[in-house]
Write an enzyme that holds these catalytic residues in place. Structure first.
Site, PDB file in Angstrom:
ATOM      1  N   CYS A  24       0.952  -1.268  -0.024  1.00  0.00           N
ATOM      2  CA  CYS A  24       0.167   0.086   0.070  1.00  0.00           C
ATOM      3  C   CYS A  24       0.998   1.255  -0.170  1.00  0.00           C
ATOM      4  CB  CYS A  24      -0.878   0.230   1.027  1.00  0.00           C
ATOM      5  SG  CYS A  24      -0.100   0.392   2.805  1.00  0.00           S
ATOM      6  N   CYS A  27       3.399   1.998   2.983  1.00  0.00           N
ATOM      7  CA  CYS A  27       4.669   1.119   2.899  1.00  0.00           C
ATOM      8  C   CYS A  27       5.793   2.208   2.120  1.00  0.00           C
ATOM      9  CB  CYS A  27       4.589  -0.067   1.902  1.00  0.00           C
ATOM     10  SG  CYS A  27       3.584  -1.197   2.557  1.00  0.00           S
ATOM     11  N   ASP A 432      -2.562   9.558 -30.266  1.00  0.00           N
ATOM     12  CA  ASP A 432      -1.742   9.319 -31.649  1.00  0.00           C
ATOM     13  C   ASP A 432      -2.600   9.170 -32.981  1.00  0.00           C
ATOM     14  OD1 ASP A 432       0.602   8.035 -32.805  1.00  0.00           O
ATOM     15  OD2 ASP A 432      -0.583   6.580 -33.142  1.00  0.00           O
ATOM     16  N   ASP A 632      -1.744   3.365 -29.867  1.00  0.00           N
ATOM     17  CA  ASP A 632      -1.748   1.887 -30.102  1.00  0.00           C
ATOM     18  C   ASP A 632      -0.432   1.399 -30.156  1.00  0.00           C
ATOM     19  OD1 ASP A 632      -1.297   3.003 -32.440  1.00  0.00           O
ATOM     20  OD2 ASP A 632      -2.273   1.521 -33.844  1.00  0.00           O
ATOM     21  N   ASP A 636       4.165   4.695 -28.392  1.00  0.00           N
ATOM     22  CA  ASP A 636       3.053   5.476 -27.446  1.00  0.00           C
ATOM     23  C   ASP A 636       3.050   5.089 -26.097  1.00  0.00           C
ATOM     24  OD1 ASP A 636       2.149   6.730 -29.990  1.00  0.00           O
ATOM     25  OD2 ASP A 636       0.706   4.805 -30.087  1.00  0.00           O
TER      26      ASP A 636
END
Length: 744
Positions: A24, A27, A432, A632, A636
């Site tokens: 978490c 920590c 993009d 995609d 990217d």
């Protein structure tokens, strides 16, 4: 910070640690505070997403072993990262081991907690009496409390040593209060109610949450490992006048490397002999292979299409473009803050307040009011039990489960809370171009015959008949257009490809040439009457091809990557929602502006190198603006990771999909709008759940503390406190399930 020097004038030494056991945001806080207190540590950054820490320290003041011991003293396990590739393999194995351990722990816990739940609650509701019920529950709850819950106690103790509190503090206190009070009841006050099953079930749910989280976190290392696997393992180099195959890791700057047709370029460099076209789509995202000649740069992991060449290595190892992209993804992912942090922030203030109220309640009733010890103890336990974070632990995961399930039904995969946390505050969405806003494949858009004696069908037949022998993407687009029109192609003899210019051959005893306008001009083929349409089409970002038969112009073809229809709708809807839309591409400005005009996009960022895409996102994020990135390609991936929300198109690469927070499986750009809407609905539901998770508890605490007892005789017993806990959990689940009715 980076330029800071030690007292002896030397720059600080750097240490990268792999840390096991973080679960978490608290920590991160614990480790950071511990390291910052150490003499000699100049700077530290603990990354929860990748479970790593970067530390700069004065080697004359503190050793690496002392830093490692400091981290380990908090209950974590740390290891020095030496080699990035071996570390990725180690991290994958570590993740598999962690998932297996949590799965085994969950099975072990369930074997005890489930029968405890049946005997302690279900059978009680059904009025079924079980002989020695309380003793059986004690036997069932004890292994869960101390074997399964050992990690929770360890984390809570680490937080206590650092004078702070986390979710584990609440869980440890709540379950311990329920367990030890139940032990007291069994042996000293059998008439009171016990809470063994509540403690066992709560710990089991906590382990279930951590098991699911460990599976999700494994995606980070998988994505980076896939990136690293793109690089070829071997390279052909010339040393001492001989060709030899060596490992890519052994290539040094200055080596002369040979790349043959169909092979991957092993490292970055500059061509010194030969020419070819290179598929750079895995790096740049652009579908068109790029013509390469002497003096041009080539990038590692790109694919040589046809033709052989030699190049001089300029960047190897960690300095290659691919390695830099890996580093960018890791850095950007480390800046993400999961929504569970909200619950940790609440617990940091909520826990100390609850503990103080419980202690004060006990002291007041026992010493001031003179009540019996058992009465005061029940008051204190009631306060701790009603504050136990059952619903707080359910608030986020239940909403995410229903939200992501609803998204999956609609082809939208939401992978984490970071997207949900920021969607309602988006300033801009950055797209993009190739494969996202456009189809991603070249397509014939215009056919213009040069004279009345040739039709469009005859023109495409001429061009396709010769291009059928070429592997070039433009040639494939021309052949595909002819196939769509069901045109039968003729044979062409003596086919010859002129790299970077075009193709030629003999068609029905006539010389047929299909090539670029510049090449035709060199051959003194006159097509001046078509100069205007050629200029217009080139200004629109299209590639123009001229068809000539026996040096007589027959016509021209225009080829371009075309916008997707769903992209036009998506851009319009986003702009209606007051969200700015940007196009980000490595393509030239002319082509980018032409596509943007067709899509209705006003903001264009063109000619951006892959490694600079993430920096462009950073610039848009100035003044704490929230930015989403849609893409995609591998190029990217750093931008997807850097953005506040990374949205990957499902038809794209696995790396982009795993780096993105949201994946659109239907390959429909308009799903960006739906994903944002779903994210807004889910975050709103999480906030509602947080309210209901704390409402009953906060309302019940003063009653549990006995505030109304002197005036009304009302006292919230641990039984009612447990009921309130259950009620808050039920309200959270019911409220979450209402999401299923919402349309996106």
């Amino acid at each position: 910070m980076i330029n800071e020097r030690n007292d002896d004038g030397k720059p600080p030494k750097k240490l990268n640690l792999d840390i096991t056991g973080m679960h978490c945001q608290s920590c991160v806080t614990l480790i950071t505070k511990k390291l910052q207190k150490l003499d000699g540590v100049k700077y530290c950054n603990v990354n929860f997403a990748t479970e790593k820490a970067s530390i700069e320290f004065d080697a004359s003041a503190i050793s690496e072993n002392k830093i490692i011991d400091a981290v380990n003293s908090l209950g974590y396990t740390s290891k020095i990262i030496t080699n990035e590739k071996s570390n990725i393999d180690h991290e994958t194995q570590k993740r598999k081991k962690e998932i297996k351990q949590l799965r085994n722990l969950l099975i072990f816990s369930t074997l005890f907690a489930f029968p405890a739940f049946l005997i302690g609650m279900v059978f009680m509701w059904l009025d079924i009496m079980v002989p020695y019920r309380d003793y059986i529950l004690l036997i069932l709850a004890t292994p869960v409390q101390f074997i399964v819950g050992a990690g929770i106690y360890k984390s809570a103790w680490g937080a206590l040593k650092n004078k702070t509190a986390n979710m584990d503090t609440l869980i440890a206190l709540g379950t311990s209060a329920a367990y030890f009070f139940s032990v007291y009841v069994v042996f000293f006050d059998p008439m009171q109610a016990q809470y063994f099953e509540a403690a066992a079930v709560l710990i089991t749910f906590v382990i279930l949450g951590r098991y699911l989280e460990a599976i999700a976190k494994g995606k980070t290392s998988e994505a980076i490992k896939k990136l690293m696997n793109l690089s070829p393992k071997l390279a052909i180099v010339i040393r001492d006048g001989k060709e030899m195959k060596i490992k890519v890791d052994d290539v040094v700057v200055g080596d002369i490397v040979i790349v043959k047709p169909g092979e991957k370029v092993p490292v970055d460099g500059v061509i010194i002999e030969g020419n070819s076209s290179v598929d750079e789509s895995m790096i740049t995202g652009e579908s068109m292979p790029v013509e390469k000649k002497v003096g041009d740069a080539v990038t590692g992991a790109t694919i040589n299409k046809h033709g052989a060449f030699k190049f001089k290595a300029t960047k190897v190892g960690a300095n290659t473009t691919l390695a830099q992209i890996v580093k960018l993804i890791e850095d950007a992912q480390g800046k993400k803050a999961p929504i569970q942090r909200f619950a940790d922030q609440i617990s940091a203030y909520f826990v100390p307040v609850v503990i103080i109220i419980a202690i004060l309640s006990f002291l007041v009733w026992y010493f001031v009011m003179g009540m019996e010890f058992s009465f005061a103890l029940i008051i204190a336990v009631s306060v701790l039990v009603i504050a136990c974070p059952c619903a707080l632990g359910l608030a986020t995961p239940t909403a995410i489960m229903v939200g992501t399930g609803k998204g999956a039904e609609n082809g939208i995969l939401i992978k984490g809370g970071d997207a949900l946390e920021t969607a309602h505050k988006l300033y801009a969405v950055v797209f993009d171009k190739t494969g996202t806003l456009t189809i991603g494949k070249p397509k014939v858009t215009n056919l213009i015959p040069a004279h009345n004696t040739i039709t469009e069908e005859e023109l495409i037949k001429l061009a396709a008949s010769i291009e059928q022998y070429s592997e070039h993407p433009l040639a494939q687009a021309i052949v595909a257009n002819a196939a769509e029109k069901k045109i039968k192609l003729d044979q062409v003899k003596n086919f010859k490809a002129i790299p970077g210019h075009g193709v030629e051959g003999i068609y029905k005893n006539k010389k047929l040439i299909v090539g670029k306008p510049e090449y035709m001009r060199k051959l003194n083929i006159n097509f001046s009457k078509l100069d205007n349409p050629i200029k217009e089409m080139e200004e629109d970002g299209k590639t123009v091809v001229v068809v000539s038969l026996n040096k007589k112009i027959e016509g021209i073809l225009a080829i371009a990557d075309t916008p997707r229809e769903d992209s036009i709708r998506a851009v319009k809807k986003l702009q209606e929602n007051k969200i700015r839309v940007y196009m980000l591409t490595g393509d030239n400005k002319r082509t980018a502006n032409a596509i943007a005009k067709q899509l209705g996009i006003n903001h264009v960022i063109a000619e951006v190198l892959p490694q600079d895409k993430a920096n462009k996102i950073k610039e848009l994020q100035r003044n704490k603006r929230k930015v989403a990135m849609v893409g995609d390609g591998i190029n990217d991936a750093p931008a997807l990771a850097q953005a506040d929300i990374g949205i990957a198109i499902g038809s794209g690469t696995d790396v982009a999909m795993e780096t993105g927070n949201v994946v659109l499986m239907k390959n429909n750009t308009y799903d960006v709008v739906r994903a944002i809407k779903l994210s807004k609905i889910t975050i709103r539901k999480i906030k509602q759940n947080m309210f209901w998770a704390l409402f009953y508890n906060s309302l019940g605490i003063p009653i549990a503390a006995g505030l109304l007892y002197p005036y009304t005789g009302w006292l919230l017993s641990p039984i009612i406190a447990g009921g309130a806990m259950a009620l808050s959990s039920v309200s959270v689940v019911v409220n979450t399930l209402l999401m299923k009715r919402t349309k996106i």
